[in-house]
Design an enzyme around this catalytic site. Structure first.
Site, short mmCIF file in Angstrom:
data_model
loop_
_atom_site.label_atom_id
_atom_site.label_comp_id
_atom_site.label_asym_id
_atom_site.label_seq_id
_atom_site.Cartn_x
_atom_site.Cartn_y
_atom_site.Cartn_z
N ASP A 459 -33.00 22.43 -26.19
CA ASP A 459 -31.62 22.77 -25.85
C ASP A 459 -31.16 23.96 -26.70
O ASP A 459 -31.83 24.35 -27.66
CB ASP A 459 -30.74 21.54 -26.14
CG ASP A 459 -29.31 21.71 -25.64
OD1 ASP A 459 -29.07 22.54 -24.75
OD2 ASP A 459 -28.44 20.99 -26.15
N GLU A 462 -30.91 29.59 -25.49
CA GLU A 462 -30.63 30.88 -24.83
C GLU A 462 -31.03 32.10 -25.68
O GLU A 462 -31.31 33.14 -25.07
CB GLU A 462 -29.15 30.96 -24.46
CG GLU A 462 -28.74 30.03 -23.32
CD GLU A 462 -28.72 28.57 -23.73
OE1 GLU A 462 -29.05 27.72 -22.88
OE2 GLU A 462 -28.42 28.27 -24.90
#
Length: 876
Positions: A459, A462
């Site tokens: 998670d 990005e």
């Protein structure tokens, strides 16, 4: 389709016309064009009339600001001039030269064009700076293709020499697939622009965005820049997929892929046309000619890699929450699911488990018996997954070891870059560095020796950071503040992430940001495979082309509301087009409080996400299935049991995705490309070619209008709603709270299994077949079956594959490895039998126990071994 420019011939393959007589064309002629055909000459900044005309562009104000540009390129705007095409080892090449610089800073005046005819259906064009090495993306997994005889190519290419542009046509009908002569090619150090006309307005792809399946071409722009942001309209989300597919008007389709990991903006306009703007790298363009939609996806996946084969258990139900704060709480949740008879395969923990939120640790007080809990789950046939995030600096073993091995991303001055995530100050592993991948594997191996997890959830990759750039800020440079920044959340590339000038092994983060999640998924997949020796399960939030080869994806922090329920369908279908079949949205929503009705409807839809997980944020009302009233629980249990009964069918679809690049969850247009009604539908979808899913997406609805494409469709829920139509039609279907409408398409056989509370148990249960006869009385289906967990069973030929053929039902086991030994066919339901059978035979013996209902269904109970050929017949 815009006509090719006047006063300029367009010829085929490197035979170059003379330069245009631009002096013969008056300014009024050059600037006279329909507003929707204008291409923006001022994307980089707002220009007044004087500055616009100084660029050699046309200025013509309109009444609104949101539509066509006021400053736009005239026809035949000066650009690159193309030299002759010459043969290369891979194809053909030509040099492009620009006599006068463009208006862009650090313009590149000489380019190399290379044209490679990869296969009959795939054309590959690159535009690069021959004098200086620029960052180019190398994907970790493509599928090698044998070269094709170009005589068989589905396309022809033509070139305009001055100003340079190319046209790709479909050879069979002459349709223009791409036409880049409509606006100039621009190529500078931090700004690359290429425009093309489109063959139709039916465009999908260019994710990840919160959109319908068909993109809005009314002067919209989409930014591809991975960002930690909860899904909502008009923003760049977690993944970047610079690929689009166009439905042509006659059922044909084509796709285009720009292999570039820099920030990209895509501008769509109603001409129809599209403009790519990338702020770095090269123009590496693939054109896929299909000719049908499924072939386009297959050609795309041959470039980026076919999807991985998921473990069987990962297709069961997953349950997670940020806020299961102890092992006692976590055990209690799993036990209550079991007691309430809800099928469930995988219990998850969010960051609650970690000691001080540090990955590869577990809290000694709240999760001190985590290893024992995981072993208990395993004994019950369940699996366990936990989250991995980034590393806080400080004295703990994984970070100290990483420091020694130099695995973390550095800032521009060569020191470790420190951002801020959930643990506080955070360092970011550089997964482009082979040493980092080895260190990551060692961390996973060491943790696995204590806590035998079954998969990992990556998670915030990005990568996300709660401070802009780093705790020390970022240098003032062209990487942090390029001459042009696409429209991104926060206004700057380093908003919500790390500095663009950060140093990684391969390049700067400016070039690598969008592939950070892909490189982490690759490292995690590889590590799990080596450490566990079984099929890896990885779930990633950030994504880039090729991630489906290593990981599943979920659609991030969706809200608990009806709009997000509705938009989860195009989100799942988009990822299917991007080669990521293992995808789903957080069921009942992650943010905010769900309602009982919303959660029931979301569980019904979620039962048909290829990846099914209920996940909830810490402050919200609980949404585990057992917390609701008895009627709601019954409806959810029914949806879960239906999914578990269909897992043999779903698993077979994943086998075809893994081996043949088929889609699993499928837009209707892929299966019915010539049906105009199917071109726009994204409130319904298919599993494979044979199951049609029509969920309720509105609050309070107890019926819904569903489109049934041409053919015969048998309702799994209510057989009296069989639809026989040869044109396709909308029907009003009853949909009380306990029902999701599922239809089986004629001519198909669906293998199913009696559901149980885990896949480990259901895999031992009897199979049954749902047979949907065509008008001519035939049907076909198949089953792929292996142990569900071993590596490369298909590649090593360690599996069973059974084909079922009805005209009357025969099974044909093509390959058997023993995986089906001891399993039986327990029953058969046959739709479309026109009158009561006189008798039914199974392997030649009369079956006493069969029923016939006037709604054209025969039901038979049997006990036939699945591992041998069997035949079931009936006489009318």
């Amino acid at each position: 389709m815009p006509a090719k420019p006047q006063n300029n011939s367009v010829e085929t393959r490197g035979v170059h016309p003379k330069s245009s007589q631009e002096t013969d064309i008056s300014r009024d002629d050059k600037c006279t064009m329909a507003p929707e055909s204008r291409f923006d000459c001022a994307r980089d900044r707002l220009l007044g009339q004087r500055e616009c005309e100084e660029r050699g562009c046309c200025y013509a104000p309109l009444n609104n600001f949101d539509g066509p540009p006021w400053c736009f390129y005239p026809s035949l705007y000066p650009g690159y001039k193309m030299g002759p095409l010459t043969p290369t080892t891979r194809g053909q090449a030509a040099t492009l030269t620009r006599a006068t610089p463009s208006h862009l800073p650090r313009d590149i005046s000489t380019l190399q064009l290379e044209v490679i005819e990869e296969t009959a259906g795939c054309l590959h064009l690159t535009l690069k700076d021959p004098s200086s090495q620029r960052y180019e993306v190398k994907l970790p997994a493509g599928v090698p293709q044998s070269k094709t005889d170009t005589q068989d190519a589905l396309y022809t290419t033509e070139y305009q020499s001055d100003p340079f542009g190319f046209i790709v046509r479909r050879k069979s009908n002459g349709r223009v697939i791409m036409n880049t002569t409509v606006a100039p090619l621009l190529f500078a150090d931090q700004y690359l622009q290429l425009s093309t006309a489109l063959a139709s307005s039916l465009v999908s792809g260019l994710g990840e965005h919160y959109t319908s399946l068909l993109l809005d071409l009314n002067w919209t722009s989409l930014t591809l820049w991975n960002r930690d942001i909860a899904p909502h309209a008009d923003v760049n989300l977690y993944g970047s997929h610079p690929f689009y597919i166009v439905q042509e008007e006659d059922g044909l389709a084509h796709g285009v892929f720009l292999l570039n990991s820099n920030a990209i903006e895509v501008i769509l306009q109603p001409t129809p046309a599209l403009t790519w703007v990338a702020i770095g790298g090269v123009l590496d363009l693939y054109v896929f000619l299909g000719p049908d939609p499924q072939s386009v996806i297959r050609q795309y996946l041959q470039v980026i890699g076919y999807p991985m084969m998921p473990p069987y258990w990962s297709l069961g139900f997953h349950l997670c929450r940020w806020g299961y704060t102890t092992t006692i709480t976590t055990r209690h949740v799993a036990q209550r699911m079991h007691n309430a008879k809800f099928p469930m395969d995988v219990q998850w923990n969010d960051l609650d488990y970690a000691d001080k939120r540090r990955v590869f640790t577990f809290d000694p007080w709240r999760f001190g018996d985590l290893p024992e809990m995981v072993e208990e789950f395993h004994k019950r046939g369940m699996k366990y997954i936990l989250i991995l995030q980034h590393h806080p600096p400080g004295t703990y073993s994984p970070f100290d070891d990483g420091l020694k091995r130099d695995v973390f991303i550095k800032n521009a001055t060569g020191r470790i870059l420190i951002g801020k995530v959930w643990p506080g100050p955070t360092a970011f592993p550089d997964f482009t560095n082979p040493e980092t991948r080895c260190w990551w594997e060692d961390c996973i191996r060491d943790f696995y020796s204590k806590v035998p997890v079954d998969g990992l959830w990556i998670d915030m990759n990005e990568p996300a950071s709660f401070v802009q750039g780093s705790v020390e800020g970022c240098p003032d440079s062209d990487l942090e503040n390029p001459p042009y920044t696409p429209r991104v959340v926060g206004g700057q590339l380093n908003s919500g992430t790390i500095c663009m000038s950060a140093q990684q092994k391969l390049s700067t983060h400016y070039n690598l940001h969008n592939i950070y999640g892909l490189t982490e998924a690759y490292a995690t997949h590889s590590a799990l495979m080596k450490v566990r020796g079984k099929r890896p399960f990885v779930l990633s939030r950030s994504s880039f082309p090729g991630i489906g080869h290593f990981s599943g994806v979920w659609t991030g922090d969706v809200r608990s509301d009806w709009e997000q329920l509705r938009y989860s369908i195009p989100a799942v279908l988009q990822f299917s087009l991007f080669g990521v079949p293992l995808v789903g949205a957080d069921i009942c929503g992650f943010g905010g409080n769900t309602t009982e009705e919303l959660c029931v409807r979301w569980m019904q839809l979620g039962a048909f996400y290829p990846f099914m997980r209920n996940h909830n944020d810490k402050p919200n009302a609980p949404q585990e299935p057992y917390v609701f009233g008895q009627k709601a629980q019954a409806a959810m249990r029914s949806a879960l049991n239906l999914r578990y009964s269909l897992l043999p069918f779903l698993y077979t679809l994943f086998h075809h995705a893994h081996t043949s690049a088929d889609t699993v969850a499928r837009p209707l247009f892929m299966e019915f490309p010539t049906d105009p009604n199917c071109q726009t539908i994204d409130r319904q979808f298919l599993w494979g070619s044979s199951l049609l899913i029509s969920p309720v997406l509105e609050q309070g609805a107890v019926e819904l209008a569903a489109y049934l494409p041409p053919g015969i469709w048998y309702s799994l829920h209510n057989v009296s709603f069989t639809s026989i139509n040869f044109k396709g039609q909308y029907l009003l279907l009853p949909a009380p709270l306990d029902t999701i409408n599922i239809h089986v398409r004629d001519g198909h056989i669906i293998p199913q299994q009696e559901p149980a509370l885990t896949t480990a148990a259901s895999r031992r249960n009897p199979f049954f077949l749902t047979v949907a006869l065509s008008e001519g009385g035939w049907a076909w289906g198949d089953l792929f079956w292996d142990d569900g967990d071993s590596l490369e069973t298909f590649e090593m030929r360690n599996y069973c594959y059974v084909i079922f053929i009805a005209g009357q039902v025969v099974s044909d086991p093509l390959r058997l490895n023993g995986a089906l030994d001891g399993l039986v066919l327990g029953g058969l339901q046959v739709f479309g039998v026109p009158s009561p059978p006189l008798y039914v035979l199974a392997n030649g013996d009369k079956v006493r126990d069969f029923t016939y209902r006037s709604d054209t269904k025969v039901m038979t109970s049997l006990a036939l071994p699945m591992s041998t050929v069997f035949t079931v017949q009936w006489a009318l």
